[in-house]
Design a protein around this motif. Structure first.
Motif, short mmCIF file in Angstrom:
data_model
loop_
_atom_site.label_atom_id
_atom_site.label_comp_id
_atom_site.label_asym_id
_atom_site.label_seq_id
_atom_site.Cartn_x
_atom_site.Cartn_y
_atom_site.Cartn_z
N GLU A 57 -10.09 4.01 -9.30
CA GLU A 57 -9.59 3.34 -8.10
C GLU A 57 -10.15 3.99 -6.84
O GLU A 57 -10.53 3.31 -5.88
N ASP A 114 -0.30 6.52 -6.31
CA ASP A 114 0.21 5.14 -6.41
C ASP A 114 1.28 4.88 -5.37
O ASP A 114 1.31 3.82 -4.73
N ILE A 145 -7.07 6.69 -11.96
CA ILE A 145 -6.99 6.95 -10.53
C ILE A 145 -8.38 7.24 -9.97
O ILE A 145 -8.73 6.79 -8.87
N GLU A 205 0.97 2.34 -2.06
CA GLU A 205 1.89 1.22 -1.88
C GLU A 205 2.61 1.29 -0.54
O GLU A 205 2.73 0.29 0.16
#
Length: 351
Positions: free
Chosen positions: A191, A152, A188, A156
């Motif tokens: 994703e 994550d 995850i 980002e």
């Protein structure tokens, strides 16, 4: 455990190409800073019957992982070719191409394993290699090693690099999953699957994989369609605004002092350091350290030789690092003062 498909994004048919053993086959092991690429390559050497040369690309001024790779693997004398102070996907593109050709023409290995810097875009690297392919150099389907707890944050902070490394991989290997619960792991994995709909995603420990899986990484070739995919996904490379500082001939007085030093590194005493690694004598023992974001680890090290360390981040305080790590007597006072500052930092932060 999440169910993840076994097919890569390069229209791989599931069969090995009929390419003779006199070809140098290139396997790229990608992954962000600290994901575990070097550890994965060591496992690759230990779990397969393949003999290969490693090209190690370090973003920092001095190479760290080359010595680590060459020691303690299943290959008695693993050959490691190091490229430092740049990234092979952009600033060192010409040196990268030249080195591949030199390795092919002089060492003539059957396999070359390329470990790019964690800041490198996999799509660019595949394109750079495809531009020098000829009848004796071919690409294998690439692997990306993914630091799952850092996913994550990396997505980002460095969205283009993170997405590129996942999109262009035929196999994505999850690492450091021990502390995650099943729900978080599946989130995850979903994703990652959205970024790479057809790639093989290994969510459990690859250490449990059979030898056939490990050897299979050397048998799956990147097709022409795969090369075009990599070229299409290639974007203009904007090198992250990261500095690096490298040091050699370093030491600390004890293991406790190394712990104190690393606490200072992760708390920002020496700048915003995103990644650091090295090995050095500390008291009567050699120790190896790794820093990823705000976490650090220390292990024993048997290599000996010239001690060294590299630090990557923003606003690095090079002189203050040198004061702590430099062995000259003239810097002992500065080292003591810096250690006291490291000790006081958590207390001051709590006020």
């Amino acid at each position: 455990m999440c169910a993840c498909g076994p097919f890569g994004p390069y229209a791989f048919s599931g069969k090995s190409c009929s390419i003779g053993d006199n070809f140098m086959k290139i396997l790229v092991i990608s992954g962000f800073l600290g994901a575990g690429k070097t550890t994965f390559i060591k496992a690759l050497a230990e779990k397969t019957d393949k003999k290969f040369v490693v090209m190690e690309n370090e973003y920092g001024e001095v190479g760290i992982d080359g010595v680590f790779l060459a020691s303690g693997t299943g290959q008695a004398e693993m050959k490691v070719w190091e490229l430092t102070e740049g990234c092979i996907c952009c600033t060192m593109k010409a040196d990268f191409a030249s080195s591949i050709l030199t390795i092919s023409n002089t060492l003539d290995p059957e396999y070359l394993v390329v470990e790019p810097t964690g800041l490198g875009k996999l799509g660019n690297i595949l394109t750079n290699i495809s531009q020098i392919q000829y009848e004796r150099i071919v690409l294998l389907q690439p692997v990306t090693v993914l630091d799952v707890p850092a996913f994550d944050r990396d997505k980002e902070k460095y969205p283009e690099i993170c997405r590129d490394q996942i999109e262009n991989a035929a196999t994505v290997i999850f690492t450091k999953t021990g502390a995650l619960d099943a729900e978080e792991l599946c989130r995850i994995a979903s994703e990652v699957r959205a970024m790479n709909p057809q790639g093989e995603i290994v969510t459990d420990s690859c250490e449990k994989k059979e030898a056939s899986w490990w050897n299979g990484l050397f048998e799956r070739y990147l097709t022409k369609e795969g090369e075009e995919n990599a070229k299409k996904r290639e974007r203009e490379m904007l090198q992250p605004d990261l500095e690096n500082a490298g040091f050699t001939s370093i030491h600390l007085e004890s293991g406790n002092q190394l712990v104190l030093f690393l606490q200072g590194v992760v708390s920002g005493v020496f700048g915003d350091i995103r990644r650091a690694k090295g090995y050095l004598p500390a008291g009567g023992a050699w120790l190896r350290f790794d820093v990823v974001d705000r976490n650090y680890s220390i292990t024993g090290y048997e290599g000996g030789g010239d001690s060294r360390a590299v630090f990557i981040g923003r606003g690095i305080h090079r002189r203050e690092l040198e004061e702590v790590l430099c062995p000259e007597e003239k810097n002992l006072m500065g080292k003591a003062e810096k250690m006291r500052e490291v000790q006081m930092r958590p207390l001051l932060a709590g006020k």
